[in-house]
Design an enzyme around this catalytic site. Structure first.
Site, PDB file in Angstrom:
ATOM      1  N   ASP A 162      47.536  73.344  53.476  1.00  0.00           N
ATOM      2  CA  ASP A 162      48.456  72.646  52.582  1.00  0.00           C
ATOM      3  C   ASP A 162      47.794  71.422  51.947  1.00  0.00           C
ATOM      4  O   ASP A 162      46.629  71.115  52.214  1.00  0.00           O
ATOM      5  CB  ASP A 162      49.698  72.265  53.403  1.00  0.00           C
ATOM      6  CG  ASP A 162      50.979  72.327  52.594  1.00  0.00           C
ATOM      7  OD1 ASP A 162      50.916  72.321  51.362  1.00  0.00           O
ATOM      8  OD2 ASP A 162      52.059  72.373  53.225  1.00  0.00           O
ATOM      9  N   GLU A 195      48.126  74.412  47.334  1.00  0.00           N
ATOM     10  CA  GLU A 195      48.268  73.101  46.679  1.00  0.00           C
ATOM     11  C   GLU A 195      49.236  73.191  45.500  1.00  0.00           C
ATOM     12  O   GLU A 195      49.209  72.358  44.608  1.00  0.00           O
ATOM     13  CB  GLU A 195      46.924  72.452  46.358  1.00  0.00           C
ATOM     14  CG  GLU A 195      45.986  73.208  45.476  1.00  0.00           C
ATOM     15  CD  GLU A 195      46.422  73.209  44.024  1.00  0.00           C
ATOM     16  OE1 GLU A 195      47.079  74.193  43.645  1.00  0.00           O
ATOM     17  OE2 GLU A 195      46.093  72.274  43.279  1.00  0.00           O
ATOM     18  N   TRP A 196      50.083  74.233  45.542  1.00  0.00           N
ATOM     19  CA  TRP A 196      51.254  74.355  44.666  1.00  0.00           C
ATOM     20  C   TRP A 196      50.912  74.505  43.178  1.00  0.00           C
ATOM     21  O   TRP A 196      51.724  74.186  42.314  1.00  0.00           O
ATOM     22  CB  TRP A 196      52.212  73.180  44.881  1.00  0.00           C
ATOM     23  CG  TRP A 196      52.295  72.728  46.296  1.00  0.00           C
ATOM     24  CD1 TRP A 196      52.644  73.506  47.361  1.00  0.00           C
ATOM     25  CD2 TRP A 196      52.021  71.429  46.828  1.00  0.00           C
ATOM     26  NE1 TRP A 196      52.588  72.772  48.515  1.00  0.00           N
ATOM     27  CE2 TRP A 196      52.221  71.493  48.225  1.00  0.00           C
ATOM     28  CE3 TRP A 196      51.636  70.211  46.259  1.00  0.00           C
ATOM     29  CZ2 TRP A 196      52.026  70.393  49.054  1.00  0.00           C
ATOM     30  CZ3 TRP A 196      51.445  69.121  47.092  1.00  0.00           C
ATOM     31  CH2 TRP A 196      51.645  69.214  48.463  1.00  0.00           C
ATOM     32  N   GLY A 197      49.678  74.912  42.899  1.00  0.00           N
ATOM     33  CA  GLY A 197      49.304  75.120  41.495  1.00  0.00           C
ATOM     34  C   GLY A 197      48.940  73.849  40.754  1.00  0.00           C
ATOM     35  O   GLY A 197      48.669  73.871  39.548  1.00  0.00           O
ATOM     36  N   ASP A 217      57.415  74.975  46.227  1.00  0.00           N
ATOM     37  CA  ASP A 217      58.045  75.847  47.228  1.00  0.00           C
ATOM     38  C   ASP A 217      59.212  76.636  46.649  1.00  0.00           C
ATOM     39  O   ASP A 217      60.047  76.094  45.932  1.00  0.00           O
ATOM     40  CB  ASP A 217      58.603  74.990  48.384  1.00  0.00           C
ATOM     41  CG  ASP A 217      57.499  74.328  49.179  1.00  0.00           C
ATOM     42  OD1 ASP A 217      56.313  74.460  48.805  1.00  0.00           O
ATOM     43  OD2 ASP A 217      57.836  73.665  50.175  1.00  0.00           O
TER      44      ASP A 217
HETATM   45  C1  GLA Z   1      54.700  72.503  51.933  1.00  0.00           C
HETATM   46  C2  GLA Z   1      54.386  73.973  51.671  1.00  0.00           C
HETATM   47  C3  GLA Z   1      55.456  74.827  52.324  1.00  0.00           C
HETATM   48  C4  GLA Z   1      55.495  74.555  53.816  1.00  0.00           C
HETATM   49  C5  GLA Z   1      55.732  73.074  54.062  1.00  0.00           C
HETATM   50  C6  GLA Z   1      55.593  72.699  55.525  1.00  0.00           C
HETATM   51  O1  GLA Z   1      55.881  72.119  51.310  1.00  0.00           O
HETATM   52  O2  GLA Z   1      54.323  74.234  50.302  1.00  0.00           O
HETATM   53  O3  GLA Z   1      55.216  76.210  52.075  1.00  0.00           O
HETATM   54  O4  GLA Z   1      54.268  74.958  54.383  1.00  0.00           O
HETATM   55  O5  GLA Z   1      54.820  72.270  53.334  1.00  0.00           O
HETATM   56  O6  GLA Z   1      55.718  71.344  55.744  1.00  0.00           O
END
Ligand code: GLA
Length: 403
Positions: A162, A195-197, A217
């Site tokens: 993450d 890293e969410w893009g 997410d």
């Molecule tokens: C981030 C990630 C999620 C999850 C949470 C856990 O938000 O994007 O998928 O792993 O952390 O804390």
């Protein structure tokens, strides 16, 4: 005003050289090889604790989940990884070794991995590139190689990594460090960049990990008014447009988990997510409590015909081929030349949705057989185009084949 040239006009040879160099770059860069380690030749499939349990996870739940997956048909349908997300870790010992929470995971991670492996499944863990994870647990910054060795000793097969508390690190560099740490263990570990893009990992992820999150997410929601905690399914879908070129065997865009089996949406909405995720060649990671799954959700998650689209060996991600507002058409080329097509109705009332063969890359004049992959029914032979009425907030999923 045009920028003045530093060194005067260029010669014909120098221009020709620049053109050749640009052509070489064009040829090389988009085809930079994926990690050549044989892992994730098709999108990974499995279960992740975060989708349903959030921080409230323990070894009992993970064991029972593995038991359920090994007996309810999920393992046979292709679900392979049992991934423990955030909150399993609590501190480091005096030597810096990462420690699992002794109350939640009293038997330790090695015993848990053994249990999962004994069920014919693989074991995944979560960590973070920062000093702390998104839930404030210890991350791996400064301990990457030590942690990777520990994961390998425990029998970890998959690491989700993450990006909270990133401390201004360069994402590509930070993920490359962990890639190298995993590689140095000699154990094959599938590496999930999360890293969410933010730094467009679809541009660099293929040489660093096997899959990368493309968006924030996913929530158990269709659309959310404010995106602080994450996004609804259709909002995540909208972030996938144009990313298809980055995907292929060993390198996948990850729009996040499947929400089927949670509470907020209808089965039709969850089916729509599944259909579209299969067209997107997305990892299929269940995010519900599979120990208490209902029959409809289990049938959804184990729909072999839809999964065959997701796992198609050509590994070519599909794309949105038409957008008429609430009506969308998404299509994917399959091994052997057939197409998978999702007719997606985002709106609140029934919608007739039609497509022509050319729109999905098939020659217009040739008849095609169409099969409904949710009803498991051949719909017949059609020429040139197909039209169906799609219920609100739902998708039809079809296989279109000319022989
Ligand atoms: C981030 C990630 C999620 C999850 C949470 C856990 O938000 O994007 O998928 O792993 O952390 O804390």
């Amino acid at each position: 005003m045009a920028k003045p040239m530093a060194n005067g006009p260029k010669s014909a040879t120098s221009i020709a050289f620049d053109v050749l160099a640009a052509a070489a770059l064009f040829l090389i860069v988009p085809h930079a090889r994926a990690l050549d380690d044989g892992l994730a030749r098709t999108p990974p499939m499995g279960w992740n604790s975060w989708g349903h349990f959030r921080c409230d996870i323990n070894e009992q739940i993970v064991r029972e989940t593995a038991d359920a997956m090994a007996t309810n048909g999920m393992r046979e349908a292709g679900y392979e990884f049992v991934i423990v997300d955030d909150c399993w870790q609590i501190a480091r010992d005096a030597d810096g070794n990462i420690l699992p929470d002794p109350e939640k995971f009293p038997s330790g991670m090695s015993a848990l991995a053994d249990h999962v492996h004994a069920r014919g499944l693989k074991f995944g863990l979560y960590s973070c590139a920062g000093y702390t994870t998104c839930q404030g647990r210890p991350g791996s910054r400064g301990h990457q190689f030590q942690d990777a060795r520990q994961y390998a000793r425990w029998g970890v097969d998959y690491l989700k990594y993450d990006w909270c508390d990133d401390g201004g690190q360069n994402p590509r560099a930070a993920y490359t460090t962990m890639r190298d740490a995993l590689r140095a263990t000699g154990r094959p570990v599938l590496f999930h960049i999360c890293e969410w893009g933010k730094s467009e990992p679809w541009r660099w992820g293929r040489v660093v990990g096997h899959l990368w999150r493309t968006a924030p997410d996913v929530l158990d929601a269709w659309e959310v008014p404010s995106p602080e905690q994450g996004l609804g399914i259709v909002q995540i879908l909208d972030r996938q447009v144009g990313l298809e070129k980055a995907a292929g065997p060993g390198q996948w865009n990850d729009p996040d988990m499947l929400m089927a089996g949670n509470a907020a949406l209808t089965i039709g909405q969850y089916r729509a997510q599944f259909s579209l995720w299969c067209i997107l060649a997305a990892p299929l990671i269940a995010g519900c409590d599979v120990r208490r799954i209902d029959a409809d959700t289990l049938a959804l998650l184990t729909n072999r015909e839809a999964i065959a689209v997701d796992q198609d060996p050509l590994g070519k991600q599909g794309r949105k081929v038409r957008d008429d507002g609430d009506s969308e058409i998404w299509a994917r080329e399959l091994h052997g030349g057939a197409r998978a097509v999702a007719l997606f109705n985002r709106g609140a009332s029934d919608a007739p949705i039609a497509f022509r063969w050319e729109e999905i890359g098939l020659p217009a004049g040739v008849p095609a057989k169409i099969r409904d992959l949710w009803r498991h029914e051949d719909l017949g032979d059609f020429t040139g185009k197909f039209e169906a009425s799609v219920p609100p907030r739902a998708a039809l999923m079809l296989r279109v084949a000319q022989d």
